[in-house]
Structures are given as C-alpha cells and as structure tokens.
Design a protein around this motif. Structure first.
Motif, PDB file in Angstrom:
ATOM      1  N   ARG A 111    -120.697  -8.942 -32.910  1.00 20.20           N
ATOM      2  CA  ARG A 111    -122.025  -9.425 -32.633  1.00 20.20           C
ATOM      3  C   ARG A 111    -122.511  -8.411 -31.561  1.00 20.20           C
ATOM      4  O   ARG A 111    -123.490  -7.859 -31.873  1.00 20.20           O
ATOM      5  N   GLU A 112    -121.844  -8.337 -30.464  1.00 19.55           N
ATOM      6  CA  GLU A 112    -122.525  -7.385 -29.463  1.00 19.55           C
ATOM      7  C   GLU A 112    -122.456  -6.101 -29.972  1.00 19.55           C
ATOM      8  O   GLU A 112    -123.306  -5.238 -29.521  1.00 19.55           O
ATOM      9  N   THR A 113    -121.532  -5.551 -30.495  1.00 15.73           N
ATOM     10  CA  THR A 113    -121.246  -4.289 -30.975  1.00 15.73           C
ATOM     11  C   THR A 113    -122.695  -3.953 -31.963  1.00 15.73           C
ATOM     12  O   THR A 113    -123.274  -2.911 -32.027  1.00 15.73           O
ATOM     13  N   CYS A 169    -116.480  -6.022 -25.970  1.00 16.13           N
ATOM     14  CA  CYS A 169    -117.380  -5.929 -27.034  1.00 16.13           C
ATOM     15  C   CYS A 169    -116.833  -6.594 -28.069  1.00 16.13           C
ATOM     16  O   CYS A 169    -116.355  -5.934 -28.769  1.00 16.13           O
ATOM     17  N   CYS A 226    -120.133  -7.653 -21.739  1.00 13.67           N
ATOM     18  CA  CYS A 226    -120.714  -6.886 -22.870  1.00 13.67           C
ATOM     19  C   CYS A 226    -121.777  -7.764 -23.685  1.00 13.67           C
ATOM     20  O   CYS A 226    -122.190  -7.664 -24.924  1.00 13.67           O
ATOM     21  N   THR A 227    -122.455  -8.764 -23.208  1.00  7.62           N
ATOM     22  CA  THR A 227    -123.502  -9.661 -23.491  1.00  7.62           C
ATOM     23  C   THR A 227    -124.773  -8.829 -23.344  1.00  7.62           C
ATOM     24  O   THR A 227    -125.083  -8.321 -22.030  1.00  7.62           O
ATOM     25  N   ALA A 228    -125.548  -8.720 -24.187  1.00  8.99           N
ATOM     26  CA  ALA A 228    -126.743  -7.739 -24.188  1.00  8.99           C
ATOM     27  C   ALA A 228    -127.675  -8.734 -23.519  1.00  8.99           C
ATOM     28  O   ALA A 228    -128.155  -9.669 -23.803  1.00  8.99           O
ATOM     29  N   THR A 274    -126.060  -4.066 -21.386  1.00  8.80           N
ATOM     30  CA  THR A 274    -125.232  -5.094 -21.375  1.00  8.80           C
ATOM     31  C   THR A 274    -124.470  -5.453 -19.949  1.00  8.80           C
ATOM     32  O   THR A 274    -124.636  -4.661 -19.071  1.00  8.80           O
ATOM     33  N   ALA A 319    -131.878 -10.717 -27.223  1.00  5.04           N
ATOM     34  CA  ALA A 319    -130.867 -10.852 -28.206  1.00  5.04           C
ATOM     35  C   ALA A 319    -130.778 -12.198 -28.802  1.00  5.04           C
ATOM     36  O   ALA A 319    -130.261 -12.373 -29.879  1.00  5.04           O
TER      37      ALA A 319
END
Length: 204
Positions: free
Chosen positions: A69-71, A66, A86-88, A82, A105
């Motif tokens: 940005r993803e966080t 992550c 870790c891509t939403a 995700t 997202a």
C-alpha cells in the motif's frame, strides 16, 4: 501464466529485492489488448468454493518498512513524505479514476484493477495461497492504483460489463490494464465481460 518462465514465488522474491517503483506500469497497447482478449477463455464465472477475502494476503513488505500500500502511495503521488514506518504523512495525489485531488493518504484506497473476487470466480479459486498473494501484491502489472476511497468502494467487485472509471479519458487505460492482467494470469472472462471489453477497445 502466459509468456513467462517466472513462478509466482520468483515474482514475490524479485519484488522484495527491488527498489520502490516510481511509475505506474503502462498497460499494453490497444492492439495488443485486442490480441490478448481474443485468446482469453470465455466461460461462466464460478464461485464454488465461495470467495473469501482472507484467501488473498495483503499487504507484503516490498522494501524496508514499506508495504505494498505505502509503495503504491509513494509511486502514485508527488512530494510524498513518509515517517520511519513508511506511512505517508503528507503528499499530493490525483485519483486517475475520477480526477479528484487530495493531500490525505487516508482518502485513498489501493484498488485492484481486477478485483480479488473477480479473480477468484475467473480462476484464482484454483491457485495456491502463494499465487493469490503474488497477484494481490503485483506491482509489475498495471493491477494496483491509488484511487479515491469511496469510488473504489462503489466499484466493489464489479467487472467491466458493470463498472468502468467515471473519468472518460481513463477508460481505455483501465480496460487495457484489465485485459493485460487477465491474460497474464490466465483468468477467464464471461460473455458480457467480453462484449464490454470488445466495445471499449474498439472505441479506444
């Protein structure tokens, strides 16, 4: 930086070792923001040497796969799913700047409350690359927030004398966050910016 013994490198190291944050950092109170504002240096902005986006590295890996940005997307959304990278892939978000909801997202940008060029012309031009990277990926201060992408693009690099969120109920939060970030990083303000901040805080 004010009131801290942490170096920028320590901030980055702590961020990498920490679990994903689950709540948007709450800005300082209006009273504290007024105190911080009174201590900021007022001077003319300088773009010498000229700003370059490449001087601010994004995004850092925060935990596992992550990145920053993803966080922020995970932190600011609900029911966020995700994939292994870790891509939403799904979730629910409401942009605090305009109250607009989305389930995509891709509709969201991660806004730097104090824009990167604004930081540059108010002091970050004199920082090291590592210091600018820490600022750009700061999850501890109220500096990063998931917002409607076209609204973020319309904001650009404008300061509070020229732009605040259209959602009136969020303006006080925004200006308190702005002052907190500028104070923490010992960034300067120009005279129009100080007038605007003073007026907004007096109405909070």
């Amino acid at each position: 930086m004010h009131a801290t013994s942490l170096t920028f490198f320590a901030i980055v190291s702590a961020a990498l070792a920490s679990p994903l944050p689950r709540a948007l950092p709450t800005p300082v109170s209006t009273a504290t923001a007024k105190t911080y504002l009174s201590q900021l240096t007022v001077t003319v902005d300088s773009n010498v040497p000229a700003y370059a986006r490449s001087a601010f590295k994004t995004w850092d890996i925060i935990s596992g796969n992550c990145d920053t940005r993803e966080t922020v997307l995970i932190r600011d959304g609900t029911n966020v799913v995700t994939n292994n990278a870790c891509t939403a892939t799904s979730g629910n978000w409401v942009s605090p700047y305009d109250g607009v909801p989305t389930t995509l997202a891709s509709d969201l940008d991660i806004d730097h409350v104090v824009p990167l060029k604004e930081a540059w012309i108010s002091g970050a031009r004199d920082w090291t690359d590592a210091q600018r990277e820490a600022f750009t990926n700061d999850l501890t201060r109220p500096q990063l927030v998931a917002v409607t992408d076209n609204l973020n693009q319309s904001k650009g690099d404008r300061d509070v004398a020229k732009w605040v969120p259209p959602l009136a109920s969020f303006v006080c939060t925004y200006v308190r966050a702005w002052v907190q970030v500028k104070y923490y990083y010992s960034l300067t303000i120009d005279s129009a910016e100080k007038t605007a901040l003073t007026n907004y805080l007096n109405n909070c």
